[in-house]
Scaffold this active site. Structure first.
Site, PDB file in Angstrom:
ATOM      1  N   ARG A 119      28.680  23.339 -13.396  1.00 57.73           N
ATOM      2  CA  ARG A 119      27.299  23.018 -13.798  1.00 57.73           C
ATOM      3  C   ARG A 119      26.644  22.100 -12.779  1.00 57.73           C
ATOM      4  NH1 ARG A 119      23.542  19.789 -16.517  1.00 57.73           N
ATOM      5  NH2 ARG A 119      22.128  20.986 -17.850  1.00 57.73           N
ATOM      6  N   CYS A 120      27.381  21.093 -12.322  1.00 59.15           N
ATOM      7  CA  CYS A 120      26.828  20.165 -11.330  1.00 59.15           C
ATOM      8  C   CYS A 120      26.386  20.897 -10.062  1.00 59.15           C
ATOM      9  CB  CYS A 120      27.874  19.116 -10.933  1.00 59.15           C
ATOM     10  SG  CYS A 120      28.312  17.945 -12.217  1.00 59.15           S
TER      11      CYS A 120
END
Length: 407
Positions: free
Chosen positions: A396-397
């Protein structure tokens, strides 16, 4: 009119995403300056790039359009005037104390043959040995001569989630926690101001890099077309959430509630998405250590400003209430075992990227959490996690959704 940005959930089928392939900025990491650059270790660049390429190939295989930050930034420098404006602003924000070094750096950047090489170099940083020799005539030059860089590298850029965040049809161009990352948002500024894909498309800007308090994209989650979640964390101030809430409600973007999660100011938690992500309509991955002391505030639009309520209930009940569902399943990182949870959260076991309802991308190394996700009926796509994970960020990052299908 089709909008260039459309993100009204965390789980709608991902159609377009923004990545940054790690570059030479990682080779400018040095042990003595890791803390300054927010790293705990030095990734091996070639292997990090191989892992990142697998990430991109996996996304493409799922029908996702992959855009690269470095390409969009280069394409946003439409003419010599914009290019010089970018270079001047970039150098002003690079905190170069020596006027001579600053001028030499400008000459070096503008002499690069293509916009893409200029952008790559701006991201990589600049060592003093790269500059043509100049006489150390001022006190500043002499005193500064021991530090190896004229311009610090930006090694955190492959975490494209943080410098700006897409919300609805708009964007928050963020004011970052650390000076070393604040310069990253300049690329978003030029992309949204000048790139033909976004410029002039009336994109609401619900936060700006010039705002005085900090906020980062890893703390911003779009839970539904009605509800946002934003973390109060090491890197996001409560004051920023209030500013953003006022802006979002003023823009009439359709969001009715903002849930502010106070996760505490810990390096190990860093952002809300390192301890909490949405993987399906009713399923969430979560780090068990935040549950006990987690305080959630609901923010909505009132007649005379914001209505803010401290929620006095369990996280499950709060999520059911605001997402209008009967039951939620919290999938606990490490299975609730504190040792396993701490280890796998450190390696981003809770930082899943949902690419469709109930389908996620995860690092392969978090075996306990991954097994629990599978047992909960979530489809997993595995990404090797040996080098990329050293920057303390997961799938996600490393991704900024630009378009998701509505659900």
């Amino acid at each position: 009119m089709s909008h260039p940005i459309n993100v009204f959930s965390e789980i709608g089928k991902l159609k377009t995403v923004l990545l940054h392939r790690p570059g030479k900025e990682l080779e400018n990491l040095m042990p003595d300056y890791l803390e300054r650059l927010l790293f705990d270790d030095i990734p091996y660049l070639e292997q990090a790039q191989r892992e990142h390429d697998q990430f991109a190939e996996l996304l493409v295989s799922k029908g996702v359009e992959v855009l690269y930050l470095e390409d969009l930034a280069a394409e946003a420098l439409l003419n010599d005037e914009i290019k010089e404006k970018f270079v001047d602003q970039y150098l002003n924000e690079a905190n170069i104390k020596s006027k001579t070094a600053k001028q030499k750096a400008k000459e070096l950047l503008l002499a690069l043959p293509t916009n893409r090489e200029l952008i790559d170099k701006s991201m990589a940083g600049m060592q003093k040995v790269e500059l043509p020799k100049f006489e150390l005539s001022s006190l500043t030059d002499m005193v500064e001569s021991d530090y190896p860089f004229v311009i610090d590298p930006m090694p955190n850029l492959y975490f494209t989630r943080d410098p700006f965040a897409t919300i609805g049809h708009g964007v928050s161009l963020n004011h970052m926690y650390a000076e070393t990352r604040n310069r990253e948002t300049i690329y978003g500024q030029y992309i949204f101001d000048f790139h033909p894909r976004f410029a002039g498309k009336d994109l609401p800007r619900v936060y700006d890099r010039d705002d005085s308090t900090r906020i980062e994209g890893g703390d911003e989650l779009v839970l539904s077309k009605d509800v946002l979640a934003i973390g109060i964390s090491q890197r996001t101030d409560a004051a920023s959430i209030e500013k953003m809430a006022k802006s979002i409600f003023a823009e009439n973007m359709g969001f009715k509630h903002i849930l502010a999660f106070n996760i505490g100011e810990y390096r190990k938690f860093m952002h809300l998405d390192t301890v909490f992500t949405m993987v399906d309509y009713d399923k969430f991955s979560i780090h068990p250590e935040i549950e006990g002391e987690l305080v959630v505030y609901s923010i909505s639009e009132g007649k005379d400003g914001l209505d803010i309520i401290r929620e006095e209930d369990s996280l499950e009940n709060i999520l059911c209430k605001y997402l209008n569902i009967d039951k939620v399943h919290l999938i606990r990182c490490g299975g609730g075992n504190l040792t396993a949870a701490a280890r796998e959260q450190w390696n981003d076991g809770s930082n899943t990227l949902t690419i469709a309802p109930g389908e996620v991308i995860v690092y392969d190394r978090n075996t306990i959490t991954n097994k629990l996700l599978e047992e909960a009926g979530v489809k997993l796509n595995y990404l090797p996690g040996s080098e990329l994970v050293r920057g303390r960020g997961g799938p996600r990052c490393m991704s900024m959704p630009i378009i998701r299908e509505d659900i």
